[in-house]
Design an enzyme around this catalytic site. Structure first.
Site, short mmCIF file in Angstrom:
data_model
loop_
_atom_site.label_atom_id
_atom_site.label_comp_id
_atom_site.label_asym_id
_atom_site.label_seq_id
_atom_site.Cartn_x
_atom_site.Cartn_y
_atom_site.Cartn_z
N HIS A 45 25.04 25.71 2.43
CA HIS A 45 24.90 26.46 3.67
C HIS A 45 25.61 27.80 3.54
O HIS A 45 26.53 27.96 2.73
CB HIS A 45 25.58 25.74 4.85
CG HIS A 45 25.20 24.32 5.03
ND1 HIS A 45 24.41 23.89 6.07
CD2 HIS A 45 25.52 23.19 4.33
CE1 HIS A 45 24.26 22.57 6.01
NE2 HIS A 45 24.94 22.13 4.96
N THR A 47 27.93 30.16 6.27
CA THR A 47 28.56 29.92 7.58
C THR A 47 28.02 30.83 8.66
O THR A 47 28.04 30.48 9.84
CB THR A 47 30.08 30.14 7.47
OG1 THR A 47 30.32 31.50 7.08
CG2 THR A 47 30.70 29.18 6.47
N GLU A 117 29.81 24.52 2.81
CA GLU A 117 29.67 25.73 3.61
C GLU A 117 30.26 26.90 2.82
O GLU A 117 31.41 26.82 2.34
CB GLU A 117 30.39 25.59 4.95
CG GLU A 117 29.71 24.66 5.94
CD GLU A 117 28.53 25.31 6.66
OE1 GLU A 117 28.25 26.49 6.40
OE2 GLU A 117 27.91 24.62 7.49
N HIS A 178 20.11 24.52 3.40
CA HIS A 178 19.90 24.03 4.75
C HIS A 178 18.49 24.36 5.24
O HIS A 178 17.86 23.58 5.96
CB HIS A 178 20.95 24.64 5.68
CG HIS A 178 21.16 23.85 6.93
ND1 HIS A 178 22.00 24.28 7.94
CD2 HIS A 178 20.64 22.68 7.36
CE1 HIS A 178 21.99 23.40 8.92
NE2 HIS A 178 21.17 22.42 8.61
N ASP A 188 19.53 29.33 6.17
CA ASP A 188 20.60 29.47 5.18
C ASP A 188 20.36 28.56 3.97
O ASP A 188 19.68 27.54 4.10
CB ASP A 188 21.95 29.18 5.83
CG ASP A 188 22.06 27.80 6.47
OD1 ASP A 188 21.14 27.42 7.21
OD2 ASP A 188 23.07 27.12 6.25
#
Length: 820
Positions: A45, A47, A117, A178, A188
């Site tokens: 991912h 953030t 992340e 993601h 993302d």
């Protein structure tokens, strides 16, 4: 001594009990070979916020989480100031990072994935005025993605390698973003994430360039179908449903795929580069699925231009002698056909010099002794035919190897209005009286026994201005004026198209809707059949006001885009009652049926109807969106005076405020479906509708054009088993239940429909009769609310209420049957 021995015995007993208890809690190891690791995927991912905000979102109770957080260099909010691995959740525990997700057959990836992340902050904007969609991909979303920090990526690669070493079930194709697992709502880690760099470091999947180039050349020459690409994306892992159309969800999936594997080409389009990349990946990682899809691709290319359905010409279109004759001698080479006295034609072609005996109604025809090969013979049957069913028999075809192609066209309309000019004086008097008192206008056509016996225009096609005042120079009504048919679209477009598809073997109305719309699922949709939509038994409410953000279902159901409306209809439209419990007339049913036609045919509804139904019948004035196809507004009967505002009382975005003329009035059709919908949008003339009515009276054809068999027609117009006023689509007279429409004299075979704008059709096979009444009743001033509804003055006249006009037509016909 005795007491001491007792105490010792008690101690030994206690010890024995303790030992027994301890042994019962021992776990005996017996390893099984049948197990797998919990972790199957690794999800990366960004953030989208800086380090400090990321910590708040991922650590503080009540937020989200991930297993790891990787900061970037020089983030002012980060006290550490450099990339590093921060563990947030133990890998053996469930972190809340994936949300609603899907990958390679698994839903809800929080249960079997590790999430990382990575601090990276794109700049994204959304144009809320374009559409209500919150999707991350599309024309209403703009994102500027920054490059990733190289030092940060080094840390990511090291971490990912360690994770994969600990969790060997994570295959290369299961290292995903993601966006890959939730493409409808996420973008993302974005197109700047260096997936190829990870691949070079031994992490994740990538295609071979030579394989990519080979597939690209193949798909450039012969493009893959959207359905094949959907299936290929699903085979790789994406949660794409094969619908056969480029729906929003598919375009989102394509965008996510391109960001991962074609980051220099993120277009959201199903092009040859995208197809090549998908197939190159399948070729490398899923070769068996790839081979099956390539076999399908080859088959689709062979069938792309082929139409296996043989088009019948006329009501009889046969080869004689029959190729598979019955053992019952006197049923072979014998046929019935509809005709009228003094009419009819026989068409014959031979494959070699051939002779035969042909009889009509038991009389041997005097034909040429020999039919030459490759010649077409046309014979008038005027002296042999009678009104009703006629017989045709072929015998003694010689030589035995010869074949005759025999055709008999369907009856076509003839004009006989002069002979019946005075027959309809009561009808004329009533309509003209209404015109004198303020009714706008009408066209009436009556068809009886293959003849147009009444064709009259009354009043004006445009009578009032936008202020509800009479025009100083109103536009006279003409017999060829085009009308907005409103809900007669349901019959003369959508239902006829469905009947044609049934006849060609492309549609079975007993199939679940999901058979044709695969994404139609959930909330009981799987139980609904096509026939439930046709007979209004599906449980939908009468309407959904997609065009208005303040509709009763909320802004989520606001759409002024056909694609978005279609997706809402298929996947979100709620039911108002259970399936089959009652018959509730609903536009939603026919909006879905129009989409089924489009899905089966791969063509827009208007194009399919115009090319396959109307043009073969020579009907150039039956069409959707006529102003976009060369027609001028002065050819049309006007409808509402101030657009869709009800005299300025109604408001919603982009509402029309001018007098409508040549634009479909229905709000759902115009604003939410771009003028083409299964329930409304068709324009036509009374003359064209008369041809369609005669086609139905003929049992499915007109002239040499065959649209469907009489069996198909009978299946559609017969009464529903429970709700007798409906057939499949068609409204029925139902022994007086619908006398407001059909009048009191219609036979129990009569069927037809009405339209909100002021149109009514009645087709009565028992009397070989059709009544076409087209009015512009809504082109009239608004009366203030009557019983909580705004009323048009045009609907207060008998002409605007249909039943009285239809009743007087029946009386004129029934009292003068000897003339007909």
């Amino acid at each position: 001594m005795t007491g001491r021995r007792f105490r010792c015995a008690s101690i030994w007993l206690l010890c024995a009990l303790l030992l027994t208890s301890c042994s019962s809690r021992r776990i005996v190891e017996m390893p099984s070979a049948n197990y797998g690791d919990r972790v199957k995927s690794l999800v990366l991912h960004f953030t989208a916020i800086d380090y400090a905000k990321s910590v708040d979102a991922l650590v503080v109770e009540g937020g989200l989480s991930a297993h790891y957080l990787i900061p970037e260099s020089n983030d002012p909010s980060d006290p550490g100031g450099k990339p590093r691995i921060i563990r947030l959740v133990d890998e053996n525990k469930r972190a809340w990072h994936a949300g609603k997700s899907y990958w390679q057959g698994r839903h809800g990836l929080n249960d079997h994935s590790i999430g990382i992340e990575i601090v990276n902050v794109p700049e994204c904007e959304r144009d809320g005025g374009m559409a209500p969609s919150l999707a991350e991909h599309g024309s209403n979303r703009l994102c500027i993605f920054p490059d990733y920090d190289p030092a940060q990526i080094e840390v990511v690669i090291a971490l990912v390698k360690d994770i994969i070493a600990r969790h060997p079930d994570i295959e290369p194709t299961a290292v995903v973003g993601h966006a890959d697992i939730a493409f409808d709502r996420k973008n993302d880690p974005g197109p700047r994430f260096p997936w190829f760099e990870l691949y070079q470091a031994g992490v994740g999947a990538w295609y071979d360039n030579e394989t990519l180039a080979s597939y690209w050349k193949t798909f450039n020459e012969h493009p893959a179908s959207i359905g094949l690409l959907q299936s290929a994306l699903h085979a790789y892992g994406y949660g794409v449903i094969e619908t056969g159309i480029a729906d929003t969800s598919t375009l989102n999936a394509i965008s996510a795929f391109q960001m991962h594997f074609l980051p220099w080409h993120v277009t959201g389009e199903a092009d040859s580069r995208t197809a090549a990349a998908v197939f190159a990946l399948l070729d490398k990682y899923f070769p068996e699925q790839n081979q099956a899809l390539l076999a399908r691709y080859a088959k689709e290319q062979l069938n792309q231009t082929a139409d296996s359905y043989p088009q019948q010409q006329g009501q009889i279109d046969v080869i004689a002698p029959e190729l598979a004759p019955s053992e019952r001698v006197f049923v072979n080479d014998r046929y019935g056909f509809k005709s009228y006295a003094g009419r009819g034609e026989l068409i014959i072609e031979a494959d070699q010099p051939t002779s035969a005996k042909i009889s009509v109604n038991g009389e041997l025809l005097s034909l040429d002794e020999t039919f030459d090969a490759d010649s077409t013979y046309r014979y008038s049957l005027a002296r042999r035919t009678r009104t009703g069913i006629n017989t045709l028999a072929i015998a003694d075809v010689s030589p035995p190897s010869a074949q005759l192609h025999i055709q008999v066209p369907y009856p076509v309309l003839r004009d006989n209005t002069q002979a019946y000019k005075s027959q309809f004086s009561a009808v004329d008097a009533l309509i003209n009286q209404d015109i004198e008192q303020g009714f706008p206008g009408a066209v009436l056509v009556v068809v009886k026994n293959g003849k147009v016996i009444k064709r009259t225009a009354y009043g004006y096609q445009k009578r009032f201005d936008e202020n509800e005042q009479p025009l100083s120079h109103p536009q006279p009504m003409r017999t060829d004026t085009l009308f907005d048919l409103a809900s007669n679209t349901k019959m003369f477009a959508t239902t006829l198209a469905l009947m044609h598809l049934v006849d060609s073997g492309k549609l079975d109305v007993t199939q679940p809707i999901q058979h044709y719309l695969p994404e139609y699922r959930g909330a009981g949709r799987e139980a609904r059949r096509v026939s439930d939509l046709l007979s209004h038994k599906s449980g939908y409410a009468p309407s959904i006001n997609f065009y208005d953000p303040e509709n009763p279902l909320g802004e989520r159901f606001y759409s002024q885009s056909k694609q978005h409306t279609s997706e809402l209809l298929i996947t979100q439209a709620p039911f108002d009652s259970g399936n089959g419990l009652n018959a509730t007339y609903s536009d939603t049913n026919f909006m879905l049926l129009g989409l089924i036609v489009e899905r089966i045919t791969g063509m827009p509804l208007d194009r399919y109807c115009e090319e396959w139904l109307y043009q073969p019948l020579g009907l150039s004035k039956t069409l959707f969106n006529p102003l976009l196809k060369g027609h001028h507004k002065d050819e049309f009967a006007a409808t509402e005076l101030r657009g869709n505002t009800r005299g300025g009382r109604i408001h919603f975005p982009h509402i029309r405020e001018y007098t409508l003329q040549g634009e479909v009035h229905d709000e759902k059709a115009f604003y939410a479906m771009e003028g083409v919908a299964g329930h409304a949008g068709l324009f036509s003339t009374a003359n064209d509708l008369a041809v369609l009515a005669q086609m139905l009276l003929n049992g499915g054809g007109y002239g040499e054009t065959h649209l469907f068999s009489s069996d198909v027609m009978n299946a559609f117009v017969k009464p529903d088993n429970r709700f007798w006023s409906y057939g499949l689509g068609w409204r029925r007279a139902a022994n007086g239940v619908n006398r407001w429409h059909f009048g009191p004299y219609a036979s129990d075979q009569a069927f037809g429909h009405t339209g909100w704008t002021g149109t009514a059709t009645v087709i009565d096979p028992a009397l070989d009769l059709a009544v076409i009444l087209l009015t512009n009743a809504r082109h009239s001033p608004i009366v203030e609310e009557v019983e909580d509804e705004l009323q048009f003055t045009g609907k207060q006249f008998e002409t605007g209420r249909y039943g009285s006009i239809v009743s007087l037509v029946y009386e004129a016909v029934l009292t003068n049957q000897t003339k007909n």
